[in-house]
Design a protein around this motif. Structure first.
Motif, PDB file in Angstrom:
ATOM      1  N   PHE A   2      62.878  21.088  39.887  1.00 24.63           N
ATOM      2  CA  PHE A   2      63.913  21.916  39.274  1.00 24.63           C
ATOM      3  C   PHE A   2      63.278  22.977  38.363  1.00 24.63           C
ATOM      4  O   PHE A   2      62.148  22.840  37.922  1.00 24.63           O
ATOM      5  CB  PHE A   2      64.839  21.089  38.354  1.00 24.63           C
ATOM      6  N   LEU A   3      64.060  23.975  38.103  1.00 23.74           N
ATOM      7  CA  LEU A   3      63.777  24.858  36.970  1.00 23.74           C
ATOM      8  C   LEU A   3      64.847  24.514  35.946  1.00 23.74           C
ATOM      9  O   LEU A   3      66.033  24.519  36.267  1.00 23.74           O
ATOM     10  CB  LEU A   3      63.902  26.323  37.374  1.00 23.74           C
ATOM     11  N   ASP A  13      59.419  24.747  34.256  1.00 20.28           N
ATOM     12  CA  ASP A  13      59.266  23.843  35.391  1.00 20.28           C
ATOM     13  C   ASP A  13      59.637  22.405  35.001  1.00 20.28           C
ATOM     14  O   ASP A  13      59.392  21.963  33.881  1.00 20.28           O
ATOM     15  CB  ASP A  13      57.807  23.900  35.845  1.00 20.28           C
ATOM     16  N   GLN A  14      60.185  21.697  35.959  1.00 15.13           N
ATOM     17  CA  GLN A  14      60.622  20.315  35.732  1.00 15.13           C
ATOM     18  C   GLN A  14      59.510  19.425  35.190  1.00 15.13           C
ATOM     19  O   GLN A  14      59.762  18.478  34.447  1.00 15.13           O
ATOM     20  CB  GLN A  14      61.150  19.739  37.052  1.00 15.13           C
TER      21      GLN A  14
ATOM     22  N   GLY B 253      63.395  22.005  46.479  1.00 18.39           N
ATOM     23  CA  GLY B 253      64.546  22.599  45.813  1.00 18.39           C
ATOM     24  C   GLY B 253      64.129  23.700  44.850  1.00 18.39           C
ATOM     25  O   GLY B 253      62.965  23.816  44.474  1.00 18.39           O
ATOM     26  N   TYR B 254      65.094  24.522  44.471  1.00 18.04           N
ATOM     27  CA  TYR B 254      64.874  25.605  43.513  1.00 18.04           C
ATOM     28  C   TYR B 254      63.812  26.576  43.999  1.00 18.04           C
ATOM     29  O   TYR B 254      63.043  27.113  43.220  1.00 18.04           O
ATOM     30  CB  TYR B 254      64.486  25.051  42.136  1.00 18.04           C
ATOM     31  N   ARG B 284      56.948  29.906  43.368  1.00 19.59           N
ATOM     32  CA  ARG B 284      58.345  29.983  42.932  1.00 19.59           C
ATOM     33  C   ARG B 284      58.855  31.345  43.371  1.00 19.59           C
ATOM     34  O   ARG B 284      58.279  32.363  42.992  1.00 19.59           O
ATOM     35  CB  ARG B 284      58.450  29.899  41.408  1.00 19.59           C
TER      36      ARG B 284
END
Ligand SMILES: [Zn+2]
Lengths: 93, 1000
Positions: A2-3, A13-14, B253-254, B284
């Motif tokens: 996730f972000l 960042d996760q 994900g993301y 990203r």
């Protein structure tokens, strides 16, 4: 990965965060007054929702602050982030 | 040597000859070749034996989907690599490759006998056959399977190559550098999006780059020429990064993606040296364009696996890109138009070929072109069998019935040396699926397509089911404009002419006169599963695609079913009489193609594997022969071997010295949390089981911390430095978690408390001096400090200076001896330590490590959280009821201490154990029983700590035993492998019950 938008630091960042499980479970103010069942309800019982879930996260490798997250567990989208003590956003109830 | 390289192409540099070895024999290829194209140029099709039946197998494809041409590269123990696809490996001078999955060799294969006993190897064969007897598995079955199945050899020595990781951020990531990917990248980059374009091949362009059919033109140019111009143009764009030889391994994900960039795998060995071999890109991207294209499907018919049988489009690429023909007398077997392009290209280069087409007729431009060239076409025909053991030499075709369910008429036998199959195209929806995207099924051409593009991800080109060039370009442009919210006009006037496919006919399992049970219609080449296996699985009751897959192992090999999954689904759907779209698919999991461990690990190897924390005194410990123990990330001296002592002798000497005179321990690793604020006392009241409000300034107190479930979580001594200032110590391993937990309560449950927590573990170094002579040593170090028991009693704290440097001194004890802990700023830690050693010389001050510390505390019955506790021990279980305040209204875990389960009297409780033979040392973790004869034996508990005490001259142990509190004096048994050890339950305190030594 996730972000997560830490309300204090911004989007990170996760891997900088740790999850603290379900949010809005308040520690009973007078535990001694509770029956075993009531205490167990607080201690052990957690929801495991497919869908919109309120959870606690800690920016453990950042500002060390705890905060709340609204996440849709079916697609992992984070819908909202808000500070401890703040009311959950009403539109996700 | 035969030469199948029949014409020049711009991608093969014939001035650069490259020699390589395959199965020990030397061959030549050219720069630009893959191992597969070089082998084919040398006329080599046979590259391995199949997994189960050991049938000869040849190169099937030209890319990542290759199931057969799997090689072992190199033979060095540290560098050899298994499971490399010859179709992806770029040729370099000195390359050594060998075929896998064949023993003793590819041409004579002992396992080939499986081919003749194959009726005995049905679906689920391994599950059914190799089950019993159990003892056979390890000694007979497994070695046999491993030897003859030969899944390649792992390197046996550490990988000397360098791997790298890199994080990058982009506005737009485009996966795939074919025509749609190039258009998408150009549009994005020209509209101010910082863009990354990745492609797994050496050059951009996908399959359009070698397209040379006159029927496909863009702006009056051959599509390949037009695309080359486009590539030239995008290379000039400043905010576009292009990474070739880079494949996306995973789409998380993301929009977090992992890509592997190959940096040196195509270089000869001397040029690989000291360079990074592969780089893992952690990407990203705000938006992702998936343009991964599609893979041609094989066709499922009897003996469709012989060497010389390839995908039709791969034959085309070997011809037009590498200049290599896969045969001289080729038959193309198809159900769609794309084989016609191959046919025409072969024809133009003088390679004789004919077409067998499942369709009753077809009428596109391409077909007219083929017909006008006089290429023989058998419409409405099906290949029913092939012949030739190590390479195809002929085949039989028959006419199809009206409904396509049977064959009719007479067999026609045709000779050939190569067969191209084209069963249509499968869009590569892997990336879309990995990211969580759903799929739709399109009946018309039996494909799964990406569904519901989210706002940050889109699929374009043939991975989105658009197969002709006009469609691809038009749709890509429209979709990208919408996706990026731009109005790019670059392709507004692009004029595209291409042949349009009008006719389709798909049959998953092709009909045959021979009963299915006697055919070999392969679906998964790599795992050797056939249509028959899948039908058998269905017959045996398997329904779910996931179950059929596992039972037959279809799609479970290293190619992850890129060529087989659709056919497996098709056969299941047809057999079960359901619509294919309703079956769903198996799950697409990363990585898309296998990754090396090296790439995943990157630089985090050897000493970089994990962070190592060292105390300021570390160097001294090293110089003084310390053996180290890892405690979390910390390196702690375990014991100091003097004059070649072993561990036992060193620990006995250290323990004795600490009690007889003086010992010194580096206690710097203990967690230290600085607690300040007007509510600090109240806070401690809530987190520890005992009371803190009345602790005087300058005093220390031991505290036990519980989890909310009442189980012991951590312990340590906390010192009140001033009115609103405490210093808490935690266990070495628990420091970070304790801080985290305290912050949690402070921020979420008790935000009204005025308390601030700071981790100061690394800020202070700690030397702990214990033993009857410790006071004398302290006196030498701090001559002005009043060390009298009245002024500086046990559990108190003083500050003093050591050569002008402030020290915090606590008189606390974890050994039961008179003991002082001196804390100093970390940068002075080593000096402090050396000064202590110097001052202690005349008192035989002996440095001791964690093992002696554990022994000394065990003599006193002090617990170690995490050794004598395991998250299921309450204070009462530990016989530490004394530390639980009865008066405090609440503290963390209090309510749980009288839950029905925590007040059970038969919980496991901490006790001491003495062996009947005082020399016998128990094993930590050993089980404890009372009745050895009962069956099953009732397990009462286990040993948690065990030592030989030199001070008591006997073995001592701590253990947790069911109802242990009530068992003092009882005999118990510790059953070991060769003997039963008799023990007696004792008190947990073995030495100095009256605590006299604290004030010695
Ligand atoms: Zn933060």
């Amino acid at each position: 990965m996730f972000l997560i938008n830490c309300p204090f630091c911004g989007e990170r960042d996760q891997s900088e965060f740790s999850s603290g499980g379900e949010a809005h479970i308040v520690r009973p103010k007078q535990p001694t007054e509770l029956s075993d069942d009531e205490w167990a309800e607080y201690l052990f019982m957690r929801k495991n929702i497919k869908g919109i879930q309120f959870e606690r996260w800690n920016h453990v490798h950042g500002c060390r602050k705890w905060f709340n997250v609204v996440r849709d567990t079916s697609n992992d989208k984070i819908l909202s982030v808000y500070k401890m003590g703040e009311k959950p956003p009403v539109n996700y109830k | 040597m035969p030469n199948y390289r029949i014409h020049k192409t711009e991608y093969i540099d014939e001035t650069k000859r490259v020699s390589f070895k395959y199965d020990g024999k030397t061959y030549f290829g050219y720069e630009g070749d893959t191992l597969a194209s070089a082998l084919l140029a040398n006329g080599i099709h046979l590259v391995g034996r199949s997994f189960k039946y050991h049938r000869p197998r040849g190169i099937v494809s030209c890319g990542a989907e290759e199931p057969n041409a799997i090689c072992q590269i190199g033979s060095k123990k540290d560098l050899t690599e298994p499971n490399v696809r010859a179709t992806e490996l770029e040729l370099y001078e000195g390359l050594e490759a060998s075929s896998q999955n064949c023993w003793p060799n590819v041409k004579f294969d002992i396992g080939g006998i499986n081919n003749f006993i194959s009726p005995l190897i049905p679906a689920g064969f391994y599950y059914k056959t190799f089950m019993w007897p159990k003892s056979f598995w390890k000694k007979v079955y497994e070695p046999l399977i491993r030897l003859s199945a030969g899944l390649g050899k792992s390197p046996t020595e550490p990988d000397p190559d360098i791997y790298d990781h890199k994080y990058v951020h982009y506005d737009v990531l485009v996966i795939g550098g074919g025509v749609s990917g190039i258009i998408a990248a150009k549009m994005a980059a020209k509209n101010n999006f910082k863009t990354l374009l990745v492609d797994d091949k050496k050059i951009l362009g996908g399959s359009t780059i070698y397209q040379n059919n006159e029927s496909v033109k863009i702006d009056d140019k051959l599509s390949s020429e037009w695309l080359k111009n486009e590539i030239q143009e995008i290379k000039k764009l400043s905010n576009l990064t292009i990474k070739t030889r880079t494949s996306i391994a995973a789409y998380h994900g993301y929009n977090f993606l992992l890509a592997k960039e190959n940096l040196t795998d195509h270089l000869p060995e001397e040029k690989k040296k000291n360079k990074i071999r592969q780089r893992l890109w952690k990407i990203r991207a705000k938006k992702v364009v998936i343009a991964t294209g599609s893979i041609e499907r094989p066709l499922v018919f009897n003996n469709n696996d012989r060497p010389g049988i390839l995908l039709s489009n791969s034959i085309n690429k070997y011809l037009d890109y590498y200049g290599v023909t896969c045969g001289e007398n080729i038959i193309l077997f198809t159900n769609n138009d794309s084989a016609y392009e191959t046919s025409i290209s072969l024809h133009k280069k003088g390679i004789k070929n004919i077409i067998v087409d499942l369709r009753k007729s077809a009428s596109s431009e391409l077909i007219k072109q083929a017909e006008s060239l006089g290429i023989k076409i058998y419409f409405n025909h099906v290949v029913t069998n092939t012949f030739g053991y190590k390479k195809i030499n002929s085949l039989e075709i028959m006419k199809l019935s009206e409904d396509g369910n049977t064959t009719i008429g007479d067999k026609i036998k045709l000779s050939c040396d190569c067969l191209g199959m084209s069963g249509g195209w499968t869009p590569m929806v892997h990336m879309h699926s990995q990211s969580g995207g759903k799929l739709d099924f399109r009946d018309e051409d039996q494909v799964f397509l990406p569904k519901e593009n989210s706002e940050d991800q889109i699929s374009v080109g043939s991975c989105n089911g658009d197969f002709d060039l006009e469609n691809i370009i038009d749709k890509t442009v429209n979709k990208i404009n919408k996706f990026l919210d731009i109005d790019n006009q670059d392709y507004q006037d692009t004029n595209i002419i291409c042949s349009k496919e009008n006719d389709k006919r798909n049959i998953w399992l092709l009909p045959n006169k021979i009963p299915l049970g006697k055919t070999k219609c392969f679906i998964d080449f790599q795992n050797d599963s056939t249509a028959k296996d899948i039908k058998l699985a269905l017959k045996e009751g398997f329904r779910s695609i996931e179950h059929v897959k596992r039972y037959t192992t279809t799609g479970m090999a290293t190619d992850q079913g890129k060529l087989s999954n659709m056919h497996a689904l098709g056969v299941i759907a047809d057999t079960a009489g359901v619509k294919m779209g309703t079956l769903g698919t198996t799950t697409f999991r990363p990585p898309f193609t296998p990754l090396t461990f090296g790439t995943l690990v990157g630089r985090n190897v050897g000493k970089f594997f994990e962070v190592v924390r060292k105390t300021s005194m570390h160097e001294w410990h090293v110089e003084n022969n310390a053996e180290f123990e890892n405690v979390g990330q910390w390196k702690r001296p375990w014991y100091y071997a003097k004059n070649g002592e072993n561990m036992h002798d060193a620990v006995q000497r250290e323990s004795k010295a600490a009690r007889d005179s003086a010992g010194i321990l580096d206690a710097s690793t203990l967690g230290k949390i600085d607690i300040q604020g007007t509510d600090a006392s109240e806070f401690l009241n809530r987190v520890y089981t005992n009371a803190w409000s009345k602790l005087a300034i300058g005093k220390c107190r031991y505290g036990l911390m519980l989890n909310e479930d009442g189980m012991v979580y951590d312990d340590g001594v906390t010192t009140r430095i001033s009115e609103n200032h405490y210093l808490m110590t935690t266990t070495t391993g628990g420091a970070a978690n304790v801080l985290s937990k305290l912050e949690d309560y402070l921020q979420t449950e008790w935000p009204e408390l005025d308390v601030y927590l700071t981790s100061v573990t690394d800020h202070y170094s700690t030397a702990s001096i214990c033993g009857p002579n410790s006071k004398k040593i302290l006196k030498k170090l701090f001559p002005n400090l009043d060390l009298s028991d009245e002024n500086f009693p046990h559990m108190s704290f003083k500050e003093d200076k050591l050569e002008n440097i402030n020290c915090r001194i606590m008189r606390i004890s974890f050994t039961g001896e008179l003991s002082y802990e001196i804390n100093i700023e970390s940068k002075y830690g080593n000096s402090l330590w050396k000064m202590c050693i110097e001052a202690g010389k005349e008192f035989n001050l002996t440095p001791y490590g964690t093992e002696t510390m554990h022994l000394l505390r065990a003599e006193k019955g002090f617990i170690i959280v995490g050794q004598d506790t395991d998250g299921t021990m309450t204070p009462s279980d530990l016989q530490m009821d004394w530390i639980v305040s009865k008066k405090k209204y609440d503290f963390i875990g209090k309510r749980s201490l009288y839950r029905s389960d925590t007040i059970r009297e038969d919980r496991k409780q901490l006790v001491g154990l003495l062996t009947d033979d005082p020399k016998e040392i128990l094993e930590e973790g050993a089980q404890i029983v009372s009745d050895i004869k009962s069956k099953p034996i009732d397990m009462l508990g286990h040993v948690t700590s065990s030592y030989f005490s030199p001070n008591l001259n006997k073995s001592i142990a701590l253990a947790v035993v069911r109802s242990g509190k009530t068992m003092k004096g009882q005999k118990l048994i510790i059953p070991m492998e060769n003997k039963n050890i008799n023990v007696t339950v004792s008190d947990t305190i073995f030495l100095d019950k009256e605590n006299k030594r604290l004030n010695a």
